[in-house]
Design an enzyme around this catalytic site. Structure first.
Site, PDB file in Angstrom:
ATOM      1  N   ASP A  63       0.872  -1.169   0.000  1.00  0.00           N
ATOM      2  CA  ASP A  63       0.000   0.000   0.000  1.00  0.00           C
ATOM      3  C   ASP A  63       0.910   1.220   0.000  1.00  0.00           C
ATOM      4  O   ASP A  63       1.601   1.494   0.991  1.00  0.00           O
ATOM      5  CB  ASP A  63      -0.900  -0.010   1.229  1.00  0.00           C
ATOM      6  N   TYR A 155      -7.754  14.431  -8.249  1.00  0.00           N
ATOM      7  CA  TYR A 155      -6.791  13.788  -9.148  1.00  0.00           C
ATOM      8  C   TYR A 155      -5.932  14.832  -9.857  1.00  0.00           C
ATOM      9  O   TYR A 155      -4.715  14.660 -10.014  1.00  0.00           O
ATOM     10  CB  TYR A 155      -7.548  12.932 -10.160  1.00  0.00           C
ATOM     11  N   ALA A 158      -3.354  16.024  -7.479  1.00  0.00           N
ATOM     12  CA  ALA A 158      -2.323  15.012  -7.273  1.00  0.00           C
ATOM     13  C   ALA A 158      -1.337  14.983  -8.436  1.00  0.00           C
ATOM     14  O   ALA A 158      -0.113  14.954  -8.231  1.00  0.00           O
ATOM     15  CB  ALA A 158      -2.975  13.639  -7.091  1.00  0.00           C
ATOM     16  N   LYS A 159      -1.847  15.002  -9.656  1.00  0.00           N
ATOM     17  CA  LYS A 159      -0.961  14.916 -10.813  1.00  0.00           C
ATOM     18  C   LYS A 159      -0.163  16.202 -11.017  1.00  0.00           C
ATOM     19  O   LYS A 159       0.979  16.165 -11.502  1.00  0.00           O
ATOM     20  CB  LYS A 159      -1.770  14.575 -12.064  1.00  0.00           C
TER      21      LYS A 159
END
Length: 351
Positions: A63, A155, A158-159
């Site tokens: 994880d 997302y 995050a990217k």
């Protein structure tokens, strides 16, 4: 860098780009260390990798939101194979929907997986590479990391952070004199992976990929090339590079365009979808490289259309060159013609 008998660690290796990378590196004789949340899927990928001659594969359930687990992944790779030549941070999850509709714990988990997962992977990889004096870290960002879209804010954040991380790490390595350790950032366009089917969704609308759709194998080929020739940033699919350039040159126009595309095409206007946490907290049953969006067929159709267009343009140009045009009409003045005639006859000639 040697391209055989090297060692690559891949997170998110049970599906999508990570799985495609594992198969491609194994086919080239690399030893692959596979990380993901589901042991059964990782073992299946490892078995497929071992079918290639000289390929070795180690599955390590991991994880990436747990820094101790990521450190253990690096330790297992070093204990088994003695070095880490390439580390690919590919693990990511996503959630669709307006920000105020997405539960805070889902947003946090998306950021933990995409951002902190890459940070923990980078720390473990670079620690090993500093000791051995060489290596390449590959972080998978996205075209939306350079050209943000709506209804996917966690997302996108995050990217964007993953892309920024690469820039910071490259500067740190340069300042510390580690010229043989490289950090590469990959920005793909839409890929035909299980990403869209597995994502959490609080939009109330079914999620579809935004065209054009490319294959995960295309991204894997690009990453394999980075192992031979590292580059700071590369794009997967022409659409990724085009969006990045447009966002830099015409940011407001690009935002309006992507907002319209997302609302009209990325989220269905006719198919409803219930709220779901997707694979954000728990991995899905089963895994695959592709998501059933026919990326290979779409790529082939785009290439066929491009080839047809280029052929038609070439034939048109050739036909135009073969067809004689009207001769240029440049009549000389009468006086100029008479002077020319006198010169031919000589100055003593009459008339």
């Amino acid at each position: 860098m040697r391209t055989r008998n090297n060692v690559v660690v891949i997170t998110g290796a049970s599906s999508g780009v990570g799985r495609a990378c594992a198969r491609r590196f194994a086919a080239r004789g690399w030893s692959v260390v596979l990380a993901g949340r589901r042991a059964a899927e990782l073992e299946e990928v490892a078995r497929r990798c071992r079918r290639h001659r000289r390929a070795r594969a180690l599955a390590v359930p991991t994880d990436v939101t747990d820094p101790a687990a990521v450190d253990e992944l690096a330790r297992r790779a070093l204990a088994e194979y003695g070095r880490i030549d390439l580390w690919v941070n590919s693990a990511a999850v996503a959630v669709f929907g307006p920000l105020e509709s997405v539960p805070p714990d889902v947003v946090r988990r998306v950021l933990d997986t995409g951002v902190l997962g890459s940070v923990y992977g980078a720390r473990a990889a670079l620690a090993a590479m500093r000791v051995q004096g060489s290596g390449t870290l590959v972080n998978i960002s996205s075209a939306v990391g350079a050209a943000p879209v709506p209804y996917n804010s966690a997302y996108v954040m995050a990217k964007s952070a993953v892309r920024a991380l690469g820039g910071s790490l490259r500067q740190e390595l340069r300042l510390s004199g580690h010229r043989d350790i490289h950090v590469c950032t990959v920005l793909p366009a839409t890929l035909d992976t299980p990403f869209f089917g597995n994502a959490a969704n609080y939009s109330g609308r079914a999620v579809r990929p935004l065209s054009p759709v490319y294959t995960p194998e295309r991204a894997a080929r690009r990453i394999v090339r980075l192992a031979r020739t590292p580059r700071r940033e590369v794009y997967v699919g022409p659409a990724a590079g085009a969006l990045t350039m447009l966002s830099a040159v015409l940011p407001a126009t690009t935002e309006r365009f992507l907002a319209r595309q997302m609302d009209r095409h990325h989220l269905s206007r006719t198919v409803a979808a219930p709220d779901t946490r997707g694979n954000v907290f728990d991995p899905p049953e089963g895994a695959a490289r592709h998501g059933g969006w026919h990326g290979r067929r779409r790529t082939a159709l785009r290439r066929l259309a491009t080839a047809t267009l280029l052929t038609a343009l070439a034939l048109t140009a050739a036909q135009a060159l073969r067809t004689p045009g009207a001769p240029a009409h440049r009549p000389a003045p009468a006086a100029r013609r008479r002077c020319g005639a006198r010169r031919r006859r000589g100055p003593w000639s009459a008339g």
